[in-house]
Each structure stands twice: as structure tokens, then as C-alpha cells.
Design a protein around this motif. Sequence first.
Motif, short mmCIF file in Angstrom:
data_model
loop_
_atom_site.label_atom_id
_atom_site.label_comp_id
_atom_site.label_asym_id
_atom_site.label_seq_id
_atom_site.Cartn_x
_atom_site.Cartn_y
_atom_site.Cartn_z
N LYS A 10 40.34 6.62 4.50
CA LYS A 10 40.84 5.13 4.09
C LYS A 10 40.52 4.41 2.98
N VAL A 13 42.96 2.20 0.96
CA VAL A 13 43.10 0.86 1.47
C VAL A 13 42.27 -0.16 0.51
N VAL A 14 40.72 0.43 0.35
CA VAL A 14 40.19 -0.25 -0.87
C VAL A 14 40.56 -0.47 -2.01
N LEU A 20 44.95 -5.38 -5.89
CA LEU A 20 45.70 -6.75 -5.26
C LEU A 20 44.89 -7.77 -6.09
N SER B 12 37.12 2.25 4.59
CA SER B 12 37.65 0.67 4.09
C SER B 12 36.70 -0.27 4.31
N ARG B 14 34.20 -0.79 2.55
CA ARG B 14 33.89 -1.23 1.12
C ARG B 14 34.69 -2.39 0.80
N ASN B 15 35.77 -2.61 1.59
CA ASN B 15 36.60 -3.97 1.50
C ASN B 15 35.76 -5.29 1.54
N TYR B 18 35.39 -7.01 -1.55
CA TYR B 18 36.44 -7.52 -2.27
C TYR B 18 37.12 -8.58 -1.29
N MET B 22 36.30 -13.48 -1.70
CA MET B 22 37.46 -14.31 -2.03
C MET B 22 37.25 -15.50 -1.03
N PHE B 62 42.32 -17.80 -4.61
CA PHE B 62 41.21 -17.12 -3.74
C PHE B 62 41.76 -16.89 -2.64
N LEU B 65 44.61 -14.62 -2.18
CA LEU B 65 44.12 -13.12 -2.22
C LEU B 65 43.27 -12.92 -0.94
N THR B 68 46.05 -12.21 1.95
CA THR B 68 46.79 -11.06 1.54
C THR B 68 45.96 -9.62 1.66
N THR B 69 44.77 -9.75 0.93
CA THR B 69 43.88 -8.53 0.99
C THR B 69 43.42 -8.28 2.62
N ILE B 72 46.27 -6.45 4.40
CA ILE B 72 46.47 -5.11 4.08
C ILE B 72 45.14 -4.32 4.87
N TRP B 73 44.08 -4.76 4.80
CA TRP B 73 43.01 -4.25 5.44
C TRP B 73 43.33 -4.28 7.16
#
Lengths: 46, 200
Positions: A10, A13-14, A20, B12, B14-15, B18, B22, B62, B65, B68-69, B72-73
Motif C-alpha cells: 500500500k 496510498v502514501v 494531494l 501506508s 507513513r501517511n 502527511y 494537516m 489544511f 486536505l 480528503t487525505t 483516501i487512507w
Amino acid sequence: MADLMRSNGKIYVVVAVLGLVLIGLLFYVIILDKRMSRIEKEGKEK
Amino acid sequence: MDVPRVDNVRESIRNLYYHVPMWFGMVFLMLTSVVYSILYLKRQDLKYDIYAVQFANTAIVFGILGLTTGMIWAHFTWGYFWSNDPKQVNAAIALLIYFGYLLMRGSIVDDQQRAQLSAVFNIFAFSALVALLFIVPRLTDSLHPGSDGGNPGFDTSDVDTRMRIVFWPAVAGFTLLGVWITSLHVRITLYRNKILGISE
């Protein structure tokens, strides 16, 4: 698409999330550019 | 940098660098905005109104974002873009209140009146934000991590130490990026008022 997003643990996804965030901030800076152009025009008219 | 292996999240994870900054950034920027609103009410100087609205604008960017991020996640970990998770719903409500703030500003022509009313609105909006993001989630369960999902903060058991090394600089970096873009908006607005002869 769904398979790509789930491939390699995944990680895409990052990529999507980071992409974005960058697009969002870029869009906000473009708004700043537009405001500056408008103000430059207002300054010239004055 | 190595990360913990968590099933269903996997790389993921690592999200965290990011998506979460936000929200941290949004809260810091909204806090700054409400401080300027209070300063406006105290000193009645339109300069503070400009600071307040520009910080709120960046905070809303922010927030959008973050939302929305997060969607997705969520789609690739929880299975749905939107699962009516308490934190999703509360964040959306908080953003709607801030949209109301911008709408209200747009509908008032007089500078002083707009500044005065929106400063008061901002104080209410920020109070609602604190309640929605920091109090209500503690009373419920959530898909989000953090002491069974309810806790808006996180402690040692929630975030791996190795990830903190990246996470906190990311929070600082995105917040400062937001502050910088806001300062550009403020400067150009003050300059505009100066050349057009609008008193501050």
C-alpha cells in the motif's frame, strides 16, 4: 487501480496522499498569485 | 526509516507524516486566528481582522486536505472513503462552521461591522472546534488509533518512537509552511489597503 494501490504494501496510498497535499498547497499559492495580479492591476488603475 | 508492521495499514502507516500534520497545523492556525480576533475586539484595529481571516483561510485549506487525505487512507485501510467515524463527522462539522464564518464575512459590506461580527463568530467557531475535536471524541469509540480511538492525542503506546522522529518535524514543517503562506496573504492584503487608501 485498486490493485495498484494495494500492491507493494500500500505504498501508493502514501504517494496519493502526499500528492494531494502538494496539489492542495500549490492550489492555495496559485490563489495568492491571482490575488497579487488583481492588486497590481488595481494599483495601476489608481 | 524503519516503521512498525501493522496489518491492514502496512506501508501506508507513513501517511502519519502527511495526514496528521494537516490536523495539527489546522488547530495551530485556527488558534492563531482566534487570538487575532480577540486582539481585534480589544484594540479595534482592522489589521488584526486581516490576520484573523487569513489564518482561518489557511487553516481551512489544511482542514480540507486533512479530510480528503484521510478519506483516501480510509478507503484502503477501513474499506470505505466515509464510514461516519466520529472523528470524520466532527471534523466535517467543524469545517462547516468555518465555512459559515467565511460566508458571514462575505455577506457584510461595512469593514468595521464585518470585523466585529466575524471576530465574535470566530471565538464561537474555535470553541466549537475544541469541543468537536478534543472533547466529543473522548466520549465515543472510533476507527482512529489512540487509546481505542477515543483519544485525540496519542501516547507512547500509540506511535512508535522511530516514527516520532519524522512525525514532529513534519508537524512543525507543515505548520510553518502554513504560517508563511498566510503571512504572504496578509502582506499583500495590507499592501492593497495601503495603495487603495483604506485606513487600517
